[in-house]
Design an enzyme around this catalytic site. Structure first.
Site, PDB file in Angstrom:
ATOM      1  N   CYS D 105       0.823  -1.219   0.000  1.00  0.00           N
ATOM      2  CA  CYS D 105       0.000   0.000   0.000  1.00  0.00           C
ATOM      3  C   CYS D 105       0.848   1.256   0.000  1.00  0.00           C
ATOM      4  O   CYS D 105       0.302   2.367  -0.039  1.00  0.00           O
ATOM      5  CB  CYS D 105      -0.882   0.088   1.244  1.00  0.00           C
ATOM      6  SG  CYS D 105      -1.677  -1.412   1.754  1.00  0.00           S
ATOM      7  N   HIS D 123      -5.665   1.288   6.116  1.00  0.00           N
ATOM      8  CA  HIS D 123      -6.211   0.422   5.066  1.00  0.00           C
ATOM      9  C   HIS D 123      -6.695  -0.866   5.714  1.00  0.00           C
ATOM     10  O   HIS D 123      -5.931  -1.529   6.416  1.00  0.00           O
ATOM     11  CB  HIS D 123      -5.134   0.117   4.031  1.00  0.00           C
ATOM     12  CG  HIS D 123      -5.533  -0.927   3.045  1.00  0.00           C
ATOM     13  ND1 HIS D 123      -6.747  -0.893   2.377  1.00  0.00           N
ATOM     14  CD2 HIS D 123      -4.916  -2.069   2.615  1.00  0.00           C
ATOM     15  CE1 HIS D 123      -6.831  -1.952   1.582  1.00  0.00           C
ATOM     16  NE2 HIS D 123      -5.755  -2.677   1.714  1.00  0.00           N
ATOM     17  N   HIS D 125      -9.328  -4.568   5.274  1.00  0.00           N
ATOM     18  CA  HIS D 125     -10.098  -5.479   4.423  1.00  0.00           C
ATOM     19  C   HIS D 125     -11.481  -5.725   5.046  1.00  0.00           C
ATOM     20  O   HIS D 125     -12.066  -6.792   4.861  1.00  0.00           O
ATOM     21  CB  HIS D 125      -9.354  -6.811   4.256  1.00  0.00           C
ATOM     22  CG  HIS D 125      -8.149  -6.723   3.353  1.00  0.00           C
ATOM     23  ND1 HIS D 125      -7.445  -7.827   2.946  1.00  0.00           N
ATOM     24  CD2 HIS D 125      -7.527  -5.663   2.781  1.00  0.00           C
ATOM     25  CE1 HIS D 125      -6.440  -7.463   2.173  1.00  0.00           C
ATOM     26  NE2 HIS D 125      -6.462  -6.149   2.058  1.00  0.00           N
ATOM     27  N   GLU D 148     -27.274   9.559  12.158  1.00  0.00           N
ATOM     28  CA  GLU D 148     -26.548  10.440  13.087  1.00  0.00           C
ATOM     29  C   GLU D 148     -25.029  10.302  12.983  1.00  0.00           C
ATOM     30  O   GLU D 148     -24.289  11.282  13.046  1.00  0.00           O
ATOM     31  CB  GLU D 148     -26.992  10.143  14.529  1.00  0.00           C
ATOM     32  CG  GLU D 148     -26.336  11.009  15.582  1.00  0.00           C
ATOM     33  CD  GLU D 148     -26.811  12.459  15.553  1.00  0.00           C
ATOM     34  OE1 GLU D 148     -27.763  12.774  14.801  1.00  0.00           O
ATOM     35  OE2 GLU D 148     -26.222  13.290  16.269  1.00  0.00           O
ATOM     36  N   HIS D 213     -12.156  -5.566  -2.269  1.00  0.00           N
ATOM     37  CA  HIS D 213     -10.845  -5.463  -1.647  1.00  0.00           C
ATOM     38  C   HIS D 213     -10.934  -4.880  -0.227  1.00  0.00           C
ATOM     39  O   HIS D 213     -10.574  -5.536   0.738  1.00  0.00           O
ATOM     40  CB  HIS D 213      -9.942  -4.607  -2.556  1.00  0.00           C
ATOM     41  CG  HIS D 213      -8.556  -4.394  -2.061  1.00  0.00           C
ATOM     42  ND1 HIS D 213      -7.503  -4.120  -2.899  1.00  0.00           N
ATOM     43  CD2 HIS D 213      -8.033  -4.375  -0.824  1.00  0.00           C
ATOM     44  CE1 HIS D 213      -6.394  -3.966  -2.192  1.00  0.00           C
ATOM     45  NE2 HIS D 213      -6.697  -4.122  -0.922  1.00  0.00           N
TER      46      HIS D 213
END
Lengths: 252, 252, 252, 252
Positions: D105, D123, D125, D148, D213
């Protein structure tokens, strides 16, 4: 305030022995709370003393189960149902003069001890149990077969000569687990006659579902009762999922 | 940096007393975070001082609830809503000069104290609560009956002579739990008039659902409020499952 | 009772080394219990000794997996399946004369070691695994593709010259993960021939699903096996959700 | 082996400071593992050094996230993407000569720092994220309003004069949260151009969903990023449930 000092003369407690019934009830109530089986003060556990089978420990009514302490237990003499210990006699530094009542399940727990010679009895409000009684709304039995986890459930048989139910092994995975479902009533103690009847009519059962309420599971020891309860809840959870996906729980 | 030294002159704190309101708010916010009720800074808890019922402790706004510390609390005087303590006056070694604001729920918490003489008030963004307000989209009340866990909810009644709502016991399992649902508004404090109206119109309620938002639950003490909140969330979770399986929550 | 003293002459144990197979089995069984993969004594783990690849550690049968202790392990010699260590020879202060049996999965674990040169093998009763075998009831393979998590699964290939299956990398996210499904049998050890066949017929597989039962996952080391098991369970969980929402698991 | 001694000359580490980026990444990876967001080595976290904004800490690729240790981090210089620290230079007593690679990443994290001046990037999954990209299969945006929890998401606006995206407050609960969805590709680093485009085209977004992903979420600080990620995941989870019950996520 030294807790050990305050209860050191209490012959029904032993804070140092992790396997003492009063301590085990606390340990397991915390575990069951984390599994969402006894939230909102629901459910309860009772354990029979292995060294004096005439004594049973019972959690009090209406207390947050995850916060239970050993000195909050009731102890009942099985032979005459006499209460030998109440938490109300514990030092008020520990109980703050709270007025304890024994679990409303007490008569139901006692039935499991008397009619099945159980070593422990677990009562939960498991949502899987309640959902199965709703999904089997017009049935008096929950049934499932051909799932491996069924093997964790004991195979019980009535010994005609002694009149006692005996464990003769474990269920096979292809066999059908049958759990009777009894209807709920306004007052928990009034469940006793129908529970007694279900226990009598289903010698093969180690649990009884109570519709819109929860489940009672018992076993030879507290650890057996815990394992049976886990395995049954696993099967009830799976059954709810199977229903949602349109898969029957019985495979011919 | 010795934390205890930094707050030792703060008369609204006592780090050594686990039952102090500021400490209990932290303990319960952590528990509620683990139950996914207050993630993303959502929700809040307020507790009234048992020793001085004119004082209420309130968690700050916009803080990660699971990381809350006792010195981050606001203390408000109930009689005139004067803020007696703000975390902004705490030693900056502890607060890093962060500018705290009291929870946006403050006026709603105060309503529960004033109109119901509550001892504590819990607000969560529970997904079960939000889902029920969506599944009961065109209704102003959530209702469920004939489930055992309903027994954990208090039975409340308006005493006409005093004008006060009094607890007269607990609901029976066959009775119908009614929780009013009010519509959400852009600014949380603007919920006050509709919440006040719901509290007035539903003297039997110990909770109010806010559509697409969450739930407010109060009780005589923080522990009662916690138990009511757990029991209600159990019922809301069950209701969502019942809806999914096409089972009505009301049984005639 | 000093535990370390009681096992200090046991050459198959080392309580001080967190990475010792007997200790790792206990650590991971606790983790897997918390993930609901091995409740009710279900499931099991076996680890091969990295320093002596002829030795494999195997958890006992029928024990609560979250309470497992290092001295409760069996050690089997891979070459001749001779049992080198049984917990029944451990000091009875630790085992209370409980009569241990090796896991019923033992022959299945041994197959993974023999035919795949595995370093560890995990068996769970994961509900996601069971549900997928029910949702793929008339299929002998579970398949899914085009999900990122597939990348965590090893790419395996039969080396024709050596006859051995070798890891040649990881699956791509767009590739199809294929897990064979074998039918359950009454006695776990009788799964061996069909498991062996699946292992042989699916050289690309690092796991086998057992219908209405659970899953077997193996890997080069216990950590690889754990990661594969987690990634596969993630995909099985996702597949159940996709089915519920009517989304196919295979995208052309 | 004394861990602190082995890393004491490493200027990019400080094991004693809980708020050090390398330590925070470990703490949060453990939390995210427990929430099932980064199981099976999936996902990752990157944090920018508050004291030297040219330095970013990045978790390594393919490591079990819940077991991550501070000395396993990469440190990259933002200005020229030069790697200033690799865990491969750490004492081998700690790393056992494992060959670390920076997270796949990395280029995506760098985009968030460069184009949005982020302080941290997460990040995961998350299955809620993946399910929403499947339920919105033919859409390039996930949208939800009138809940809300939307208030926890920042309101961002492109400042035309500076060309920078600025935070101008928080979203209102009645506003629509829009999260762009980009399609997955075989190699994570190849997501960079489409992620960059989404970041550019959606100046109001603090997150991007990647189909089949997971999700990328960033914020001004790691704590802001964590809160945004929690609030977004709450909304994605709710959206999946709403879809299942046939409730639209957009209310006109």
């Amino acid at each position: 305030m030294n807790v050990k000092d305050l209860v050191k003369d209490d012959k029904y407690l032993d804070l140092d022995d992790a396997n003492h019934p009063a301590n085990l009830i606390c340990e397991l109530c915390k575990l069951f709370y984390d599994k969402d089986w006894v939230t909102g003060t629901g459910g309860g556990i009772s354990i029979r003393d292995e060294n004096d089978k005439n004594l049973v420990y019972i959690a009090p009514s209406g207390i947050q189960k995850e916060k239970l302490q050993p000195w909050e237990m009731f102890v009942v003499q099985l032979s005459d149902e006499k209460v030998l210990r109440t938490p109300n006699e514990t030092d008020s530094q520990l109980t703050k003069n709270y007025k304890y009542k024994p679990s409303a399940c007490t008569p139901l727990f006692l039935s499991c001890y008397k009619f099945r010679d159980a070593g422990a009895c677990i009562h939960t409000h498991s949502q899987n149990a309640v959902m199965c009684t709703l999904l089997w709304e017009d049935k008096v039995e929950f049934t499932i077969n051909n799932i491996e986890q069924i093997k964790a459930i004991p195979k019980l048989k009535l010994n005609e000569s002694t009149g006692k139910v005996e464990k003769i092994g474990s269920l096979e995975n292809f066999e059908t687990l049958v759990i009777p479902i009894i209807d709920n009533v306004p007052h928990e103690e009034d469940l006793t006659p129908t529970l007694d009847e279900a226990i009598k009519n289903y010698p093969g059962a180690t649990a009884v579902l109570v519709r819109r309420h929860g489940i009672y599971v018992w076993g030879e020891t507290i650890w057996k009762a815990k394992v049976y309860n886990e395995a049954i809840d696993y099967l009830l959870e799976l059954a709810v999922k199977m229903k949602l996906h349109g898969i029957p729980t019985i495979k011919e």
